[in-house]
Design an enzyme around this catalytic site. Structure first.
Site, mmCIF file in Angstrom:
data_model
loop_
_atom_site.group_PDB
_atom_site.id
_atom_site.type_symbol
_atom_site.label_atom_id
_atom_site.label_comp_id
_atom_site.label_asym_id
_atom_site.label_seq_id
_atom_site.Cartn_x
_atom_site.Cartn_y
_atom_site.Cartn_z
ATOM 1 N NE ARG A 1 -6.530 2.336 4.485
ATOM 2 C CZ ARG A 1 -7.000 2.306 3.248
ATOM 3 N NH1 ARG A 1 -6.666 3.243 2.381
ATOM 4 N NH2 ARG A 1 -7.784 1.324 2.858
ATOM 5 N NE ARG A 33 -5.557 -4.749 -3.648
ATOM 6 C CZ ARG A 33 -6.104 -5.275 -2.591
ATOM 7 N NH1 ARG A 33 -5.367 -5.510 -1.527
ATOM 8 N NH2 ARG A 33 -7.377 -5.589 -2.547
ATOM 9 N N GLY A 78 -6.676 -10.558 7.755
ATOM 10 C CA GLY A 78 -6.294 -11.172 9.028
ATOM 11 C C GLY A 78 -5.497 -10.200 9.865
ATOM 12 C CE LYS A 81 -3.675 -0.737 2.392
ATOM 13 N NZ LYS A 81 -4.222 -1.109 3.695
ATOM 14 C CB CYS A 114 9.147 -40.401 -13.349
ATOM 15 S SG CYS A 114 10.051 -41.583 -12.348
ATOM 16 C CG MET A 159 -5.864 -2.969 12.987
ATOM 17 S SD MET A 159 -4.987 -1.713 13.876
ATOM 18 C CE MET A 159 -4.792 -0.500 12.611
ATOM 19 C CE1 TYR A 213 11.447 -38.001 -18.157
ATOM 20 C CE2 TYR A 213 13.506 -37.981 -19.384
ATOM 21 C CZ TYR A 213 12.601 -38.634 -18.563
ATOM 22 O OH TYR A 213 12.847 -39.910 -18.154
ATOM 23 C CG HIS A 244 -3.259 -47.099 -3.525
ATOM 24 N ND1 HIS A 244 -4.594 -47.178 -3.845
ATOM 25 C CD2 HIS A 244 -2.594 -47.830 -4.447
ATOM 26 C CE1 HIS A 244 -4.742 -47.948 -4.902
ATOM 27 N NE2 HIS A 244 -3.532 -48.362 -5.291
ATOM 28 C CB SER A 282 13.826 -41.460 -14.364
ATOM 29 O OG SER A 282 12.603 -40.808 -14.121
HETATM 30 C C1 PEP Z 1 8.995 -42.300 -7.083
HETATM 31 O O1 PEP Z 1 9.388 -42.931 -6.117
HETATM 32 O O2 PEP Z 1 9.085 -41.061 -7.185
HETATM 33 C C2 PEP Z 1 8.351 -43.001 -8.205
HETATM 34 C C3 PEP Z 1 8.015 -42.360 -9.309
HETATM 35 O O3 PEP Z 1 8.068 -44.320 -8.023
HETATM 36 P P1 PEP Z 1 6.826 -44.841 -7.163
HETATM 37 O O4 PEP Z 1 5.982 -43.671 -6.786
HETATM 38 O O5 PEP Z 1 6.116 -45.827 -8.019
HETATM 39 O O6 PEP Z 1 7.520 -45.467 -5.989
#
Ligand code: PEP
Ligand code: MG
Length: 910
Positions: A98, A342, A107, A29, A861, A109, A881, A458, A793
């Site tokens: 202010r 703003r 949240g 502000k 991954c 004053m 990637y 899971h 990976s």
């Molecule tokens: C991981 O552990 O990040 C992975 C991709 O394998 P998973 O989740 O199947 O253990």
């Protein structure tokens, strides 16, 4: 020493001295008020007390001496400039106080107006303004706001009194109250203050100012402010600035008023200004919604000159900030004043539309437009949402595990889910937790709700993978699958009753809430033309904006984006969502359902011929799986991971089986030999901590022939595709490697089989063999591991689990709520990559892997591959990637583009 430095530090800045770049010091502000002053806009004069002063005050419990002096000097400059003195008995100067942190923060004053009024100056104000009503109204507002925000007196005490006086006077709004009634109200309010605090309302104007300033500082640490910061990941040590501004009055009669406006519609992004105006009112009245507001068109009819000036200023500000601005203004007897501006908050849809509008207006570049939208916003646009206007009954709130809005009849087991879905009914699968057996039920359900487990449980991982809405870890829900009911906070819901879950907020509602679908998903899956069919102009504009920004992200990014997909259907969807390959095909899902018995037979095999027979039965099935997958992914890299989970997951539950055998023995019914053999195998394979046991490559080395069968199936499938004229680009990945020796051993087997199959088929295939890096030891010894791996990976799920020593499936529900509360971390490390710990291991492995093998392909991954913050880290860490659930592919594409443009700190220091 530190005190000496502080003595010299500038802790107070006049508005005329600062600018918008100083948000760290002056707060949002303050910095914007300074900027508007610099632009020559009509801002009432004032000054800002810095965040540094606040931090000092919060550290020591009192403000530095030098601050008091600097405030005096700034106040005198203000008074001298205006020729009036704070709280003077004739024509007094009044100020507003202010809060203003770097990021706007509900949240804390907010505001105290009319500071400087007391029993004497109120009369001077009445005389100077020639308006008694206005003066007493201003004084009662000061006591009310000061009482509420500085002295912590419950606001109802003032409001109840105000209502009582209105009733007595026969007034429907406060504007109708007479000067005498308001004067009486001031006395009542002063009594409330002395009654609640044991002391009189402070009459000394400077004391009012100092108390308000300290209250702003203190409000930084209220529970509400701390909770907000935790949720928004704002550091706790920033502190807030305080803005002191000469008052201008919107409550001086019919030619005065106050309003808020936006340079574009922040809800939809529609072009054209948008705002509300309230005649004869002060700022808080607009927000409080006490009286009906007027539109800007009405304001133009009422006060054409002020409206015209406001319109000019709105355009000026938007040009200056090159973005949507939100503005607070006041008109005092026909004179327009700017009180705040703003860059305005906006919805996800508005963000995309405004960014592309500004490109078309040639106000910003395409690169800038890309930095103005986020992956979180895109994710919000992708999921169907509950109609925001529908009435609702909230039952509980838990973890938002997989976004979306799902409604269905509650069912408590997978079989019922499948059966009812087959009848065309929508079902919601409710479980304490899910396991691979629930997969079919999860597929059949519109959404999944669990009472245990976190965001990498899971249920959460599988649901995200399928794009299924999921709320998990709803511990307030007691799931009684036996009785087929759930109980939550006094409500009981039986099987078949309707429930609605919001996977974007974690909320669970009773009954059915109406859902509105997302045209953005139609666009992502089926293209622009399909998405534009039959939608209204606003939706069409939004879809076009998403298309343009996503295509620009694709042009800009360095990171490739792949998907985690286990079958041809998911792979095809991932491809349509823009995936450039499969980064992880988890083969364990191929052994569920009917095929489970074959794995069971493999586990129970007592001699090599029996084992070979079981493997021989599995081979053609696996080969067919891979042919389908490679067909769907023709021409694109497809990483298939060899079996990873512990074998007992494919066997019946240990306790249930033990009970069955014991009961059979006790009743003399005769125990089946199969059951006894099965129980022996279950006992043999039982592990106290299966996530750290016979998993991954360990399984491959301990169960002869298992990995060999998979490798043969993969290679034969690739050969078949190649011979059929396809372009299979398969890569074989070995999980959970900790030592290069494991990889050497398993590669001996793999390389032999790949060579054999190629020779037999008479094709020349290029099948890179690589490994996951998901143990700290693998990261630390990556130089050695790269000798035997053609690609890495990063399995960041397991790498997070093993770096922290957190059991993936247990800690989120058991520990994380407390850890987030205590500030150990601001976000779960399973959700957003822990740059300093896990990130450091990744950077080490990247460096060491490339030392051994400069061209080594590096990917990610784990679930983090689709998390916006983590994608930025991976960009800077230099991987090639990221791979994520199909539905997160567009998010990762957008964020990878943004990462190439936004300069954020990499972290993960080596
Ligand atoms: C991981 O552990 O990040 C992975 C991709 O394998 P998973 O989740 O199947 O253990
Ligand atoms: Mg793993």
């Amino acid at each position: 020493m530190t005190t000496a430095i502080r003595e010299r530090a500038q802790l107070v800045y006049d508005f005329a001295d600062g600018d918008r770049s100083q948000t760290d010091l002056l707060g949002g502000k303050g910095a914007n008020l300074a900027e508007m002053t610099r632009l020559g806009l009509p801002v009432p004069p004032g000054f800002t007390i810095t965040t540094e002063a606040c931090r000092h005050y919060l550290d020591r419990g009192e403000e530095p001496q030098s601050l008091r002096v600097q405030v005096t000097m700034a106040l005198r400059r203000l008074e001298d400039g205006l020729g009036r003195r704070l709280g003077d008995i004739q024509d007094p100067l009044l100020v507003s106080v202010r809060s203003g942190a770097k990021v706007s923060m509900p949240g804390m004053m907010e505001t105290v107006l009319n500071v400087g009024l007391n029993d004497y100056s109120v009369k001077g104000l009445a005389e100077a303004a020639k308006d008694e009503r206005f003066a007493w109204d201003s004084y009662r507002r000061l006591i009310q706001m000061f009482g509420r925000t500085v002295l912590d007196i419950p606001s109802e005490r003032f409001e109840d009194r105000l209502d009582a006086v209105k009733t007595r006077e026969g007034a429907t709004t406060d504007v109708e109250l007479s000067p005498a009634a308001l004067q009486g109200l001031v006395e009542d309010f002063k009594d409330i203050v002395s009654d609640a605090t044991g002391r009189d309302f402070p009459q000394d104007p400077r004391e009012q100012l100092d108390m308000a300033m300290r209250a702003v500082f203190d409000s930084w640490n209220t529970d509400r402010a701390r909770i907000y910061r935790r949720r928004e990941r704002i550091p706790h040590d920033l502190g807030t600035a305080v803005n002191i501004c000469a008052m201008v009055f919107g409550n001086m009669g019919e030619d005065s008023g106050t309003g808020v406006c936006f340079t574009r519609d922040p809800a939809t992004g529609k072009q054209g200004v948008y705002g509300d105006y309230l005649v004869n009112a002060q700022g808080e009245d607009v927000v409080a919604g006490i009286r009906n507001t007027l539109s800007l068109e009405d304001f133009a009819r009422l006060d054409p000159a002020s409206h015209a000036e406001l319109t000019r200023i709105m355009r000026r500000l938007e040009t200056h900030y090159r973005d949507l601005c939100d503005i607070e203004f006041t008109v005092e007897r026909g004179k327009l004043w700017m009180l705040q501006t703003r860059v305005g908050k906006r919805t996800a849809g508005a963000a995309f539309r405004i960014a592309t509008q500004l490109v078309d207006e040639q106000v910003i570049t395409r690169d800038e437009a890309l930095t103005r939208v986020t992956g979180h916003q895109l994710a919000q646009l992708m999921f169907p949402q509950f109609d925001a206007d529908a009435p609702r009954t909230l039952l509980t709130k838990a973890m938002a595990a997989s976004p979306g809005a799902a409604v269905g009849e509650v069912v408590f087991d997978s079989a019922t889910a499948v059966a009812r879905a087959a009848e065309g009914r929508r079902v919601l699968l409710v479980r304490r937790e899910t396991n691979p057996d629930d997969l079919e039920g999860m597929i059949a359900a519109t959404g999944v709700l669990t009472s245990r487990g976190g965001k990498t449980s899971h249920a959460a991982v599988v649901a995200r993978g399928m794009g299924r809405t999921c709320v998990c870890g709803a511990e307030e829900i007691d799931v009684d699958a036996e009785a087929k009911v759930l109980r939550v906070n006094g409500t009981t819901i039986a099987e078949g009753e309707l429930l609605s879950i919001d996977g974007s907020t974690g909320e669970v509602f009773a009954g059915e809430l109406p859902v509105v679908p997302s045209p953005v998903v139609t666009y992502l899956e089926r293209g622009l033309d399909a998405a534009l069919e039959g939608v209204d102009e606003e939706a069409a504009d939004l879809v076009r904006a998403v298309d343009r920004l996503l295509r620009h992200a694709d042009r800009t990014r360095r990171l490739a984006v792949r998907a985690n997909a286990d079958n041809a259907e998911d792979a095809t969807r991932a491809r349509s969502l823009g995936a450039q390959g499969i980064g992880l095909c988890r083969t364990e899902h191929m052994f569920l359902g009917d095929r489970r018995v074959l794995i069971e037979r493999l586990i129970l095999a007592e001699d090599p011929p029996a084992r070979d027979a079981a493997l021989a039965e599995l081979l053609p099935l696996q080969r067919a799986d891979f042919v389908e997958l490679l067909t769907a992914m023709d021409g694109l890299p497809t990483t298939i991971r060899l079996l990873d989970p512990p074998l007992h997951e494919f066997l019946p539950d240990r306790t249930e089986l033990a009970v069955k055998v014991a009961v059979a023995k006790a009743t003399g019914d005769g125990v089946s030999a199969d059951d006894e053999r099965l129980l022996a195998a279950v006992e043999r394979l039982h592990e106290a901590n299966p996530m750290l046991g016979r998993r991954g490559v360990r399984l491959g080395l301990l169960v002869p022939g298992l990995y060999g069968m998979q490798v043969r199936a993969i290679t034969e499938a690739a050969a078949e595709r190649a011979l059929a004229g396809g372009d299979p680009r398969v890569e074989i990945m070995v999980p959970l490697v900790g030592s290069v020796m494991e990889l050497h051993l398993i590669r001996d087997e793999i390389d032999g089989i790949v060579a054999d199959v190629q020779a037999a088929a008479g094709v020349d295939l290029d099948i890179p063999i690589g490994t996951m890096i998901e143990l700290p030891r693998a990261a630390l010894t990556a130089r050695r591991i790269a000798e035997s791996a053609e690609f890495f990976s990063f399995g960041t799920n397991d790498l997070t689990q093993t770096t922290w020593g957190f059991s993936r499936d247990d800690v989120e529900a058991a520990i994380f709520a407390a850890y987030l509360e205590k500030g150990v971390f601001t976000v779960s490390p399973f959700e957003s990559l822990d740059r300093d710990g896990v990130g450091a291991l990744i950077r080490t492995a990247v460096e060491k892997g490339r030392e051994t093998r400069p061209g080594i392909k590096l990917g990610v991954c784990g679930e983090h591959g689709g998390d916006p913050d983590s994608v930025h880290f991976f960009h800077y860490a230099g991987v090639d990637y990221v791979s994520c659930s199909p539905f997160r592919v567009p998010v990762a594409r957008l964020e990878a583009g943004r990462a190439a443009l936004v300069d954020d700190t990499v972290g993960g220091e080596l």
